[in-house]
Design a protein around this motif. Structure first.
Motif, short mmCIF file in Angstrom:
data_model
loop_
_atom_site.label_atom_id
_atom_site.label_comp_id
_atom_site.label_asym_id
_atom_site.label_seq_id
_atom_site.Cartn_x
_atom_site.Cartn_y
_atom_site.Cartn_z
N ILE A 87 0.98 -1.36 -0.13
CA ILE A 87 0.00 0.04 -0.03
C ILE A 87 1.00 1.18 0.11
N GLU A 88 0.62 2.09 -0.87
CA GLU A 88 1.41 3.45 -0.98
C GLU A 88 0.43 4.56 -0.74
N LEU A 89 0.61 5.53 0.18
CA LEU A 89 0.10 6.92 0.40
C LEU A 89 0.72 7.82 -0.21
N VAL A 90 0.07 8.61 -0.88
CA VAL A 90 0.84 9.57 -1.72
C VAL A 90 -0.09 10.87 -1.24
N PRO A 91 0.55 11.84 -0.72
CA PRO A 91 0.08 13.23 -0.36
C PRO A 91 -0.36 13.90 -1.79
N VAL A 92 -1.86 14.34 -1.45
CA VAL A 92 -2.37 15.17 -2.64
C VAL A 92 -1.97 16.68 -2.39
N ARG A 93 -1.16 17.18 -3.38
CA ARG A 93 -0.83 18.38 -3.34
C ARG A 93 -1.63 19.45 -4.13
N PRO A 94 -1.75 20.74 -3.96
CA PRO A 94 -2.76 21.68 -4.97
C PRO A 94 -1.65 21.94 -5.88
N MET A 95 -2.31 22.23 -7.04
CA MET A 95 -1.42 22.34 -8.50
C MET A 95 -0.54 23.62 -8.18
N ARG A 96 -0.93 24.56 -7.38
CA ARG A 96 -0.14 25.73 -7.48
C ARG A 96 1.39 25.20 -6.61
N GLN A 97 1.32 24.24 -5.88
CA GLN A 97 2.54 23.95 -5.09
C GLN A 97 3.45 23.10 -6.01
N LEU A 98 2.79 22.32 -7.02
CA LEU A 98 3.49 21.71 -8.08
C LEU A 98 4.08 22.42 -9.32
N ARG A 99 3.92 23.64 -9.26
CA ARG A 99 4.73 24.39 -10.36
C ARG A 99 6.21 24.28 -10.28
N GLY A 100 6.59 23.94 -11.54
CA GLY A 100 8.06 24.09 -11.49
C GLY A 100 8.65 22.96 -10.90
N PHE A 101 8.05 21.90 -10.38
CA PHE A 101 8.73 20.78 -9.76
C PHE A 101 9.55 19.83 -10.92
N LEU A 102 9.23 20.02 -12.33
CA LEU A 102 9.90 19.16 -13.26
C LEU A 102 11.12 20.33 -13.77
N LYS A 103 11.38 21.25 -13.25
CA LYS A 103 12.37 21.94 -13.85
C LYS A 103 13.66 21.48 -13.85
N GLY A 104 14.20 21.45 -15.10
CA GLY A 104 15.59 20.70 -15.20
C GLY A 104 15.60 19.38 -15.86
N ILE A 105 14.35 18.73 -16.06
CA ILE A 105 14.07 17.45 -16.58
C ILE A 105 14.62 17.31 -17.87
N ASP A 106 15.10 16.35 -18.06
CA ASP A 106 15.81 15.82 -19.41
C ASP A 106 14.39 15.66 -20.35
N THR A 107 14.31 16.43 -21.60
CA THR A 107 13.39 16.53 -22.37
C THR A 107 13.88 15.84 -23.90
N THR A 108 15.21 15.43 -23.74
CA THR A 108 15.32 14.81 -24.87
C THR A 108 15.39 13.12 -25.21
N VAL A 109 14.19 12.78 -24.87
CA VAL A 109 13.78 11.35 -25.13
C VAL A 109 13.37 10.98 -26.61
N GLU A 110 13.78 9.78 -26.93
CA GLU A 110 13.50 9.27 -28.21
C GLU A 110 12.14 9.08 -28.50
N ARG A 111 11.30 9.70 -29.45
CA ARG A 111 9.94 9.58 -29.61
C ARG A 111 9.69 8.78 -30.55
N GLU A 112 8.46 8.18 -30.70
CA GLU A 112 7.85 7.10 -31.80
C GLU A 112 7.87 8.13 -33.11
N PRO A 113 8.17 7.24 -34.18
CA PRO A 113 8.12 8.21 -35.61
C PRO A 113 6.68 9.11 -35.89
#
Length: 69
Positions: A39-65
């Motif tokens: 069982i995993e309990l994951v806190p529900v966070r308001p959208m405002r609090q999530l802003r910017g949490f992916l900053k710096g993520i690598d977006t150079t993934v290979e995509r399907e054609p």
């Protein structure tokens, strides 16, 4: 790793050190996820609090054609 006991009403208390580390507050909602055999309990966070949490993520993934822009 702390352990907790399930009460007769199937309630558990989240240990203080975990509550403090995750900054959980009384009355806050958590999602309950069943994953494999746990069982995993994951806190529900308001959208405002999530802003910017992916900053710096690598977006150079290979995509399907069919997904290339």
């Amino acid at each position: 790793m702390p352990t907790v006991k399930i009460s007769p009403k199937f309630q558990v208390v989240i240990p203080q050190q975990v509550r403090e580390k995750l900054q959980l507050k009384a009355g806050q909602q958590v999602e309950v996820l069943l994953y494999d055999n746990r069982i995993e309990l994951v806190p529900v966070r308001p959208m405002r609090q999530l802003r910017g949490f992916l900053k710096g993520i690598d977006t150079t993934v290979e995509r399907e054609p069919d997904r290339v822009l």
